[in-house]
Write a protein that holds these residues in place. Structure first.
Motif, mmCIF file in Angstrom:
data_model
loop_
_atom_site.group_PDB
_atom_site.id
_atom_site.type_symbol
_atom_site.label_atom_id
_atom_site.label_comp_id
_atom_site.label_asym_id
_atom_site.label_seq_id
_atom_site.Cartn_x
_atom_site.Cartn_y
_atom_site.Cartn_z
ATOM 1 N N ARG A 103 38.983 -73.016 55.931
ATOM 2 C CA ARG A 103 39.780 -71.908 55.398
ATOM 3 C C ARG A 103 39.014 -70.588 55.335
ATOM 4 N NH1 ARG A 103 42.941 -73.973 50.314
ATOM 5 N NH2 ARG A 103 44.037 -72.061 50.776
ATOM 6 N N ARG A 104 37.818 -70.564 55.907
ATOM 7 C CA ARG A 104 37.023 -69.338 55.871
ATOM 8 C C ARG A 104 37.606 -68.307 56.842
ATOM 9 N NH1 ARG A 104 30.623 -69.130 57.253
ATOM 10 N NH2 ARG A 104 30.518 -66.957 57.843
ATOM 11 N N PRO A 105 37.931 -67.126 56.345
ATOM 12 C CA PRO A 105 38.505 -66.104 57.230
ATOM 13 C C PRO A 105 37.435 -65.430 58.085
ATOM 14 C CG PRO A 105 38.321 -65.248 55.000
ATOM 15 C CD PRO A 105 37.885 -66.694 54.950
ATOM 16 N N THR A 106 37.890 -64.688 59.061
ATOM 17 C CA THR A 106 37.016 -63.804 59.821
ATOM 18 C C THR A 106 37.028 -62.475 59.075
ATOM 19 O OG1 THR A 106 37.600 -64.890 61.881
ATOM 20 C CG2 THR A 106 36.656 -62.686 62.042
ATOM 21 N N PHE A 107 35.846 -61.955 58.772
ATOM 22 C CA PHE A 107 35.761 -60.747 57.957
ATOM 23 C C PHE A 107 35.661 -59.503 58.827
ATOM 24 C CE2 PHE A 107 33.973 -64.165 55.372
ATOM 25 C CZ PHE A 107 34.818 -64.089 54.279
ATOM 26 N N ASP A 108 36.401 -58.459 58.430
ATOM 27 C CA ASP A 108 36.316 -57.173 59.114
ATOM 28 C C ASP A 108 35.076 -56.409 58.667
ATOM 29 O OD1 ASP A 108 38.878 -57.216 60.560
ATOM 30 O OD2 ASP A 108 39.738 -57.211 58.546
ATOM 31 N N ILE A 109 34.737 -56.551 57.395
ATOM 32 C CA ILE A 109 33.583 -55.857 56.827
ATOM 33 C C ILE A 109 32.834 -56.842 55.941
ATOM 34 C CG2 ILE A 109 32.823 -53.996 55.289
ATOM 35 C CD1 ILE A 109 35.377 -52.473 56.100
ATOM 36 N N VAL A 110 31.514 -56.918 56.123
ATOM 37 C CA VAL A 110 30.671 -57.746 55.256
ATOM 38 C C VAL A 110 29.517 -56.877 54.787
ATOM 39 C CG1 VAL A 110 29.266 -59.822 55.044
ATOM 40 C CG2 VAL A 110 31.270 -59.840 56.521
ATOM 41 N N THR A 111 29.262 -56.896 53.514
ATOM 42 C CA THR A 111 28.160 -56.127 52.953
ATOM 43 C C THR A 111 27.461 -56.980 51.908
ATOM 44 O OG1 THR A 111 27.554 -53.991 51.965
ATOM 45 C CG2 THR A 111 29.573 -55.047 51.157
ATOM 46 N N GLY A 112 26.287 -56.554 51.506
ATOM 47 C CA GLY A 112 25.563 -57.315 50.499
ATOM 48 C C GLY A 112 24.380 -56.541 49.981
ATOM 49 N N VAL A 113 23.812 -57.051 48.918
ATOM 50 C CA VAL A 113 22.631 -56.451 48.329
ATOM 51 C C VAL A 113 21.547 -57.517 48.254
ATOM 52 C CG1 VAL A 113 23.380 -56.908 45.952
ATOM 53 C CG2 VAL A 113 21.751 -55.078 46.396
ATOM 54 N N SER A 114 20.320 -57.142 48.509
ATOM 55 C CA SER A 114 19.171 -58.028 48.437
ATOM 56 C C SER A 114 19.367 -59.217 49.375
ATOM 57 C CB SER A 114 18.939 -58.451 46.981
ATOM 58 O OG SER A 114 17.723 -59.146 46.842
ATOM 59 N N THR A 115 19.293 -60.428 48.870
ATOM 60 C CA THR A 115 19.450 -61.584 49.753
ATOM 61 C C THR A 115 20.865 -61.643 50.338
ATOM 62 O OG1 THR A 115 18.941 -63.935 49.988
ATOM 63 C CG2 THR A 115 20.103 -63.292 47.992
ATOM 64 N N GLY A 116 21.825 -61.046 49.647
ATOM 65 C CA GLY A 116 23.185 -60.948 50.189
ATOM 66 C C GLY A 116 23.231 -60.100 51.450
ATOM 67 N N ALA A 117 22.377 -59.060 51.499
ATOM 68 C CA ALA A 117 22.291 -58.235 52.706
ATOM 69 C C ALA A 117 21.683 -59.027 53.858
ATOM 70 C CB ALA A 117 21.465 -56.977 52.423
ATOM 71 N N LEU A 118 20.780 -59.951 53.536
ATOM 72 C CA LEU A 118 20.201 -60.799 54.577
ATOM 73 C C LEU A 118 21.212 -61.812 55.097
ATOM 74 C CD1 LEU A 118 16.707 -61.418 52.953
ATOM 75 C CD2 LEU A 118 17.291 -59.774 54.743
ATOM 76 N N MET A 119 22.106 -62.261 54.233
ATOM 77 C CA MET A 119 23.143 -63.225 54.625
ATOM 78 C C MET A 119 24.298 -62.572 55.372
ATOM 79 S SD MET A 119 24.057 -65.862 51.602
ATOM 80 C CE MET A 119 23.565 -64.883 50.196
#
Length: 160
Positions: A103-119
């Motif tokens: 059920r994981r969608p395809t994302f148009d935009i992905v952003t993150g901070v710290s380790t989230g930015a690496l993911m």
């Protein structure tokens, strides 16, 4: 053994000398970057992608309407990933489990901070990269991060 440590120490001193030579001295001046230059800058040829954090919502709406996926007329999917260092493995596990559920969608935009930015690049690229993301958080060791680094190599094996 001693020759290896001596070579590593010599390399570390050399790297520190190179880095310190690149630091401007007291007499050198940096070219200032002014607010007016920021207002006319067009990073990567994308006008209106920068704004001040305290800009009114009306300014942000205008900028959002000029961005590609947001002006296409279809609903967009945005994922924001948080940080927390070594706890990023939970985020990686969530993405992997989401993929397994189908059920994981395809994302148009992905952003993150710290380790989230690496993911975030893995999340943006999709489920085909889940194995690589999982490996980053489950197979990387402290030693593998430090190996080959001439500065941190000063500490040798005792922190492994």
């Amino acid at each position: 053994m001693f020759a290896s440590r001596l070579a590593r120490c010599t390399a570390n001193v050399f790297v520190v000398m190179l880095v310190s030579a690149a630091v401007p001295t007291q007499g050198e001046q940096r070219t200032p970057y002014t607010e007016s230059e920021l207002e006319v800058a067009i990073p990567m040829g994308l006008p209106g992608v920068r704004t001040w954090g305290d800009a009114p919502l009306s300014v942000l709406r205008g900028q959002l309407q000029r961005l590609g996926p947001l002006s296409s007329g279809h609903a967009i999917s945005i994922l924001a990933l948080s940080g927390r260092g070594e706890h990023g493995a939970f985020g990686a596990g969530l993405l992997d489990g989401w993929s397994e559920s189908g059920r994981r969608p395809t994302f148009d935009i992905v952003t993150g901070v710290s380790t989230g930015a690496l993911m975030s690049p893995f999340a943006f690229l999709g489920t085909a990269y889940d194995d690589r993301l999982k490996a980053v958080y489950t197979q990387m060791s402290f030693h593998s991060v430090l190996s080959g680094n001439p500065i941190l190599g000063l500490f040798g094996e005792r922190f492994v």
